[in-house]
Write an enzyme that holds these catalytic residues in place. Structure first.
Site, PDB file in Angstrom:
ATOM      1  N   ARG A  56      -3.409  -0.846   5.326  1.00 35.27           N
ATOM      2  CA  ARG A  56      -3.875  -1.921   4.771  1.00 35.27           C
ATOM      3  C   ARG A  56      -3.026  -3.273   4.293  1.00 35.27           C
ATOM      4  O   ARG A  56      -3.499  -4.134   4.848  1.00 35.27           O
ATOM      5  CB  ARG A  56      -4.795  -1.390   2.736  1.00 35.27           C
ATOM      6  CG  ARG A  56      -5.453  -0.113   3.277  1.00 35.27           C
ATOM      7  CD  ARG A  56      -5.764   0.347   1.769  1.00 35.27           C
ATOM      8  NE  ARG A  56      -4.763   1.657   1.197  1.00 35.27           N
ATOM      9  CZ  ARG A  56      -4.148   1.652   0.456  1.00 35.27           C
ATOM     10  NH1 ARG A  56      -5.545   1.284  -0.832  1.00 35.27           N
ATOM     11  NH2 ARG A  56      -3.331   2.258   0.093  1.00 35.27           N
ATOM     12  N   CYS A  82       0.602  -0.747   0.009  1.00 31.62           N
ATOM     13  CA  CYS A  82       0.243  -0.261  -0.170  1.00 31.62           C
ATOM     14  C   CYS A  82       1.137   1.593  -0.343  1.00 31.62           C
ATOM     15  O   CYS A  82       2.160   1.264  -0.270  1.00 31.62           O
ATOM     16  CB  CYS A  82      -1.195  -0.399   0.815  1.00 31.62           C
ATOM     17  SG  CYS A  82      -0.258  -0.274   3.231  1.00 31.62           S
ATOM     18  N   ASP A 116      -9.065   3.214   1.878  1.00 33.31           N
ATOM     19  CA  ASP A 116      -7.345   3.072   2.772  1.00 33.31           C
ATOM     20  C   ASP A 116      -8.019   3.578   4.044  1.00 33.31           C
ATOM     21  O   ASP A 116      -8.937   4.651   4.199  1.00 33.31           O
ATOM     22  CB  ASP A 116      -6.215   4.665   1.998  1.00 33.31           C
ATOM     23  CG  ASP A 116      -4.992   4.392   3.111  1.00 33.31           C
ATOM     24  OD1 ASP A 116      -5.329   4.314   4.185  1.00 33.31           O
ATOM     25  OD2 ASP A 116      -4.101   5.646   2.793  1.00 33.31           O
TER      26      ASP A 116
END
Length: 161
Positions: free
Chosen positions: A16, A10, A126
């Site tokens: 994440r 990420c 996100d």
């Protein structure tokens, strides 16, 4: 027996991708396949290098009985494409950055949501911005299960998350 090396990616490597790393490890262990996978995570930026996971990620993992210890954020490295069988991005920006670094490799570099088209999502949102760690966990779990299926490692998978 092949051991699969997987890098979840990420932007900052605090929300994440560490969630995906730890969820995938847990599901692999539940499937009796922990010895066949090596999962890690990294960010395309180095903004949080050396930091722990976001408190929301820590809380969500603990809520599901997943031990989040032993983590330190890191950035994608030039040799990662040769080190990992799969580099799995959380969104289009992460994918574009991986492809900029390593070239287009659809069989090796792809988005986690590519494995779960039925989810109706084309990226893992996100939670740093959305605040919705539940949705991130749901998508990461579904994508991790699909990855285990893709690798044929789900013979004993309980589906627990």
């Amino acid at each position: 027996m092949k051991t699969y090396r997987i890098l979840f990616v990420c932007l900052g490597n605090i929300c994440r991708s560490p969630m995906a790393e730890y969820v995938f490890r847990r599901l692999a262990a539940d499937a009796g396949a922990a010895h066949r996978v090596q999962a890690a995570s990294a960010g395309t930026s180095g903004w949080h290098n050396g930091e722990n996971m976001h408190s929301g990620t820590l809380k969500k993992l603990r809520q599901h009985g997943i031990d989040p210890s032993g983590f330190a954020s890191s950035q994608v490295k030039p040799g990662d494409c040769g080190r990992y069988d799969f580099l799995i991005a959380m969104d289009d920006n992460n994918l574009a950055e991986l492809e900029r670094l390593f070239g287009r490799r659809p069989g090796q570099i792809f988005k986690l949501t590519d494995l779960i088209p039925e989810s109706g999502c084309n990226h893992v949102p996100d939670p740093w911005h959305t605040g919705d760690f539940d949705e991130t966990f749901r998508l990461v779990s579904a994508g991790s299960r699909a990855l285990l299926d893709k690798l044929s490692l789900t013979a004993n998978c309980s589906g627990r998350s």
